[in-house]
Design a protein around this motif. Structure first.
Motif, PDB file in Angstrom:
ATOM      1  N   ARG A 196      -1.036  -5.312  -3.366  1.00  0.00           N
ATOM      2  CA  ARG A 196      -1.961  -5.502  -2.237  1.00  0.00           C
ATOM      3  C   ARG A 196      -3.297  -4.807  -2.510  1.00  0.00           C
ATOM      4  NH1 ARG A 196      -0.666  -6.971   2.774  1.00  0.00           N
ATOM      5  NH2 ARG A 196      -1.865  -5.281   3.728  1.00  0.00           N
ATOM      6  N   TRP A 205      -2.653 -10.791  -0.775  1.00  0.00           N
ATOM      7  CA  TRP A 205      -2.884  -9.855   0.336  1.00  0.00           C
ATOM      8  C   TRP A 205      -2.052 -10.227   1.561  1.00  0.00           C
ATOM      9  CZ3 TRP A 205      -4.901  -5.248   1.403  1.00  0.00           C
ATOM     10  CH2 TRP A 205      -5.136  -4.924   2.732  1.00  0.00           C
ATOM     11  N   TRP A 232     -13.410  -5.163   2.094  1.00  0.00           N
ATOM     12  CA  TRP A 232     -12.259  -5.281   1.200  1.00  0.00           C
ATOM     13  C   TRP A 232     -12.137  -4.072   0.292  1.00  0.00           C
ATOM     14  CZ3 TRP A 232      -8.371  -8.037   2.299  1.00  0.00           C
ATOM     15  CH2 TRP A 232      -8.511  -9.244   2.986  1.00  0.00           C
ATOM     16  N   ARG A 285     -10.314  -1.555   2.355  1.00  0.00           N
ATOM     17  CA  ARG A 285      -8.904  -1.912   2.484  1.00  0.00           C
ATOM     18  C   ARG A 285      -8.150  -1.594   1.193  1.00  0.00           C
ATOM     19  NH1 ARG A 285      -9.298  -7.776   5.686  1.00  0.00           N
ATOM     20  NH2 ARG A 285      -9.780  -6.872   7.748  1.00  0.00           N
ATOM     21  N   ALA A 286      -8.791  -1.860   0.059  1.00  0.00           N
ATOM     22  CA  ALA A 286      -8.163  -1.505  -1.219  1.00  0.00           C
ATOM     23  C   ALA A 286      -7.931  -0.002  -1.308  1.00  0.00           C
ATOM     24  CB  ALA A 286      -9.038  -1.984  -2.378  1.00  0.00           C
ATOM     25  N   SER A 332      -5.184  -6.968  -4.914  1.00  0.00           N
ATOM     26  CA  SER A 332      -5.709  -8.190  -4.305  1.00  0.00           C
ATOM     27  C   SER A 332      -6.941  -7.886  -3.454  1.00  0.00           C
ATOM     28  CB  SER A 332      -4.629  -8.873  -3.460  1.00  0.00           C
ATOM     29  OG  SER A 332      -4.263  -8.082  -2.345  1.00  0.00           O
ATOM     30  N   ALA A 333      -6.928  -6.762  -2.733  1.00  0.00           N
ATOM     31  CA  ALA A 333      -8.096  -6.377  -1.947  1.00  0.00           C
ATOM     32  C   ALA A 333      -9.286  -6.085  -2.860  1.00  0.00           C
ATOM     33  CB  ALA A 333      -7.767  -5.161  -1.085  1.00  0.00           C
ATOM     34  N   GLU A 366      -4.911   1.019   0.824  1.00  0.00           N
ATOM     35  CA  GLU A 366      -3.645   0.704   0.172  1.00  0.00           C
ATOM     36  C   GLU A 366      -3.411   1.647  -1.020  1.00  0.00           C
ATOM     37  OE1 GLU A 366      -1.316  -1.749   1.244  1.00  0.00           O
ATOM     38  OE2 GLU A 366      -2.664  -1.427   2.942  1.00  0.00           O
TER      39      GLU A 366
END
Length: 345
Positions: free
Chosen positions: A249, A239, A276, A279-280, A252-253, A283
């Motif tokens: 990314r 990330w 998270w 955030r995922a 990873s989130a 992205e």
């Protein structure tokens, strides 16, 4: 610059774009193809071979440019022109592009059919790299249709071809696909051994994308083994990497959300997992490559379902294995894709 040199340069950029997935190569491939063949390659070229090659380039250029309304027609026209010629290598390239197009549209049957033709054409051309690349995509097509034994056979054959010719990047990306199957089958020790080899190759090549992709699977294995601090550190490293592609990314989130949600309980775990997860999703919204986008989306949906149902701790140990072994395919989210726009910044 001679026409022959221009053809060679255009093909080189095209191959670089397909194998590396880098934005700068895709742009150069599109520009080179457009300069050489123009909008109507079949009418511009006087040399018969160039007329055929121009038609083969046009669907690839349309894919790079985001055109979708006439791509299938362009592929059919190019195939009609090249069938029966001695341009076996170029036909292999055409069919690998067609395979990729079908995979991006979710047409696994079409992808398998074009993949078979691509492998045969590459074999007729006597080009081991082209045959290996075609085998990788044929394996992708089989895996997306649930035929994992066939996929493993194709990917294993590709690895056996790539090793002796020193094609380390494609060798590594293909090995990652086999790692996914190993994890799905519970062969964790074998998967870890293969991942160690890929990590070494990524360092030797200085390949940030490959390094991030291998790290995602290392984090998944750490989570699978209940090594939660290790998994968190691996996912956080991806990330925080300024060179990680968008789909890496997002993955990873997702990994950090899963570790927070299903790792050791803490007072802030639920809030951290939601953070998270969001955030995922952010992205994921930026990923335009269809295969990676669908894979990350499927995993997001699974995570949301888990959040709603509140799974017991006993289900956690098999979570990664179940997702890698289930349909629809989420393999592209873990192992990356070789081609397609929208993966990088």
């Amino acid at each position: 610059m001679s026409t022959t040199t221009q053809v060679a340069q255009s093909i080189q950029w095209a191959m670089a774009a397909r194998c590396a997935g880098r934005s700068k190569y895709r742009w150069k491939a599109a520009v080179s193809s457009k300069r050489l063949f123009g909008a109507k390659p079949c009418r511009r070229a006087k040399n018969p071979d160039l007329a055929v090659l121009g038609a083969c380039h046009e669907p690839f250029h349309a894919m790079l440019s985001g055109r979708h309304d006439d791509v299938e027609e362009l592929f059919v026209r190019a195939e009609n022109g090249i069938t029966g010629t001695a341009l076996h290598w170029d036909r292999a390239v055409l069919r690998t592009n067609w395979t990729t197009y079908c995979l991006q549209r979710g047409d696994s049957d079409g992808a398998r059919a074009h993949g078979r033709t691509a492998v045969a054409a590459a074999r007729a051309a006597g080009d081991d790299y082209a045959r290996a690349f075609s085998l990788v995509l044929r394996g992708d097509a089989d895996e997306s249709g649930g035929f994992r034994d066939r996929a493993r056979a194709h990917w294993t054959e590709a690895v056996q071809l790539l090793g002796p010719i020193g094609a380390r990047a494609l060798y590594a990306h293909t090995t990652l696909r086999i790692v996914c199957l190993d994890i799905g089958e519970g062969a964790i020790a074998t998967a870890e051994h293969r991942l160690a080899e890929v990590a070494r190759l990524a360092d030797e090549l200085g390949a940030d994308d490959l390094r991030a992709t291998a790290a995602i699977l290392r984090g998944a294995l750490a989570f699978h083994g209940d090594r939660f601090p290790e998994a968190r550190a691996i996912f956080a490293g991806v990330w925080d990497s300024p060179t990680a592609p968008l789909d890496r990314r997002a993955m990873s989130a997702l990994g950090l959300a899963v570790v927070a949600a299903f790792g050791p309980p803490t007072p802030s775990a639920a809030d951290e997992a939601r953070l998270w997860r969001d955030r995922a999703a952010k992205e994921h919204d930026r990923v335009r490559e269809p295969l990676a986008g669908r894979a990350v989306g499927a995993l997001l949906d699974t995570l949301d379902t888990c959040f709603r149902s509140g799974p017991a701790d006993g289900q956690r140990a098999d979570r990664v294995r179940a997702r890698l072994a289930g349909n629809p395919s989420v393999l592209a989210g873990f192992s990356g894709v070789l081609t397609g726009p929208g993966r990088h910044r």
